[in-house]
Enzyme design. Structure first.
Site, mmCIF file in Angstrom:
data_model
loop_
_atom_site.group_PDB
_atom_site.id
_atom_site.type_symbol
_atom_site.label_atom_id
_atom_site.label_comp_id
_atom_site.label_asym_id
_atom_site.label_seq_id
_atom_site.Cartn_x
_atom_site.Cartn_y
_atom_site.Cartn_z
ATOM 1 N N ASP A 66 -11.820 -12.662 5.248
ATOM 2 C CA ASP A 66 -11.433 -11.272 4.995
ATOM 3 C C ASP A 66 -10.914 -10.687 6.304
ATOM 4 O O ASP A 66 -11.622 -10.710 7.318
ATOM 5 C CB ASP A 66 -12.662 -10.492 4.507
ATOM 6 C CG ASP A 66 -12.336 -9.086 4.043
ATOM 7 O OD1 ASP A 66 -11.399 -8.476 4.590
ATOM 8 O OD2 ASP A 66 -13.052 -8.580 3.157
ATOM 9 N N TYR A 153 -3.004 2.786 -0.817
ATOM 10 C CA TYR A 153 -2.040 1.729 -0.489
ATOM 11 C C TYR A 153 -0.881 2.280 0.332
ATOM 12 O O TYR A 153 -0.546 1.749 1.396
ATOM 13 C CB TYR A 153 -1.530 1.092 -1.777
ATOM 14 C CG TYR A 153 -0.634 -0.106 -1.572
ATOM 15 C CD1 TYR A 153 -1.137 -1.298 -1.041
ATOM 16 C CD2 TYR A 153 0.708 -0.070 -1.947
ATOM 17 C CE1 TYR A 153 -0.321 -2.404 -0.868
ATOM 18 C CE2 TYR A 153 1.527 -1.174 -1.782
ATOM 19 C CZ TYR A 153 1.012 -2.337 -1.248
ATOM 20 O OH TYR A 153 1.822 -3.432 -1.087
#
Length: 328
Positions: A66, A153
């Site tokens: 990650d 986003y």
């Protein structure tokens, strides 16, 4: 490939989000170009099936990682594509989406600083928000609602671009920033909520095609092979070329026309079902690719119908495989 290593016989390239739709295609192309590839992915939206055919290659390595945490590897170039990219996925955990864009950029830029590797940021046309300028040029500041559902986003990617240019100015990092417009093709996630995958999956199953709004809103669709060529071309440019550079197809298509094309190409019996347009969904989205043509010598080559035929074949195979698995 112009990426070079000063200490190894072949360059080592890191692709974050490498098991995702575009990332998997980049990994494949880098291997063809005689690079060693490290694919880093936490598999939140990435799919091991996208890279299964590469796993036996001794020059391909997968790291379950990650980007919210540092990654300590020795590399000669970095493609940073790690982030959920469709509304269905990035709105599922919006805080994590923002963190992935921002913290992920910081960690990958830190790696680039330590190794001296050039780094490409997969930014997005979403930085333009619901644009008031058409087509969108790279100097357009955008029309983004910073408190809206899509902001995790949009603003995450905008902040990542800021970080890239600040690291470039402050630390001399060699950066490349690509603003990716709507991309489609094999290895798309069938449940990502994107219009191409939605329409194809519905058409292949003779389900009603759900069209949001009146269908007059437009997008420009770039086939994934063309997109990957553009991203690789950007990475190969001299250090002075930083971007941001729009990578996409400048040919607009209404959503209604896309639905009708897919019905025709699949031979589907699907009808079109109209539903309310989601909040803050852009009405038009189309890139000005003049800078890409001048600085990269790049332009998309794949006709929309040709690309759709290949994408339909991919999803048809996926459905057939799933049906076979259910019958076993």
């Amino acid at each position: 490939m112009q990426i070079r290593s000063s200490t190894r016989s072949r360059p080592v390239v890191l692709v974050t989000g490498g098991a995702g739709f575009i990332g998997a295609h980049i990994c494949e192309c880098l291997l063809v170009r005689d690079c060693d590839v490290i694919c880093a992915d936490n598999f939140y939206t990435g799919n091991i099936d996208n890279i299964a055919h590469l796993l036996g290659n001794p020059r391909f390595e997968v790291a379950r990682h990650d980007v919210n945490f540092p990654l300590y590897v020795e590399v000669d170039a970095i493609f940073n594509l790690a982030c959920p990219a469709s509304p269905v996925h990035y709105q599922r955990d919006p805080v994590q989406t923002t963190k992935t864009s921002v913290q992920g950029a910081i960690h990958m830029l830190g790696l680039a600083k330590r190794t001296g590797a050039p780094i490409l940021q997969a930014s997005t046309s979403e930085v333009y928000g619901d644009p008031t300028v058409h087509p969108q040029t790279e100097d357009y500041g955008g029309n983004v609602d910073v408190t809206g559902f899509r902001a995790c986003y949009d603003e995450g990617k905008r902040c990542a671009e800021t970080l890239f240019f600040d690291y470039h100015r402050q630390h001399g990092i060699e950066i490349k920033v690509a603003r990716i417009f709507n991309t489609y093709g094999p290895r798309m996630h069938p449940g990502d909520g994107r219009v191409v995958s939605n329409f194809i999956m519905q058409a292949l199953q003779n389900q009603p095609i759900t069209l949001y709004g009146n269908g007059d809103q437009s997008r420009s669709f770039c086939y994934v092979d063309d997109m990957v060529e553009g991203l690789l071309a950007l990475m190969e440019t001299p250090a002075a070329v930083t971007g941001p550079i729009n990578i996409g197809n400048p040919v607009e298509c209404t959503i209604r026309d896309l639905a009708q094309r897919i019905i025709a190409l699949t031979g589907s019996a699907s009808s079109i079902e109209y539903r309310p347009l989601p909040a803050q969904d852009p009405v038009r989205r189309c890139p000005d690719i003049g800078r890409a043509e001048r600085e990269l010598g790049w332009a998309p080559r794949t006709d929309l119908d040709d690309g759709l035929v290949r994408t339909i074949a991919y999803f048809r195979d996926q459905l057939a495989t799933a049906a076979t698995m259910r019958s076993v």
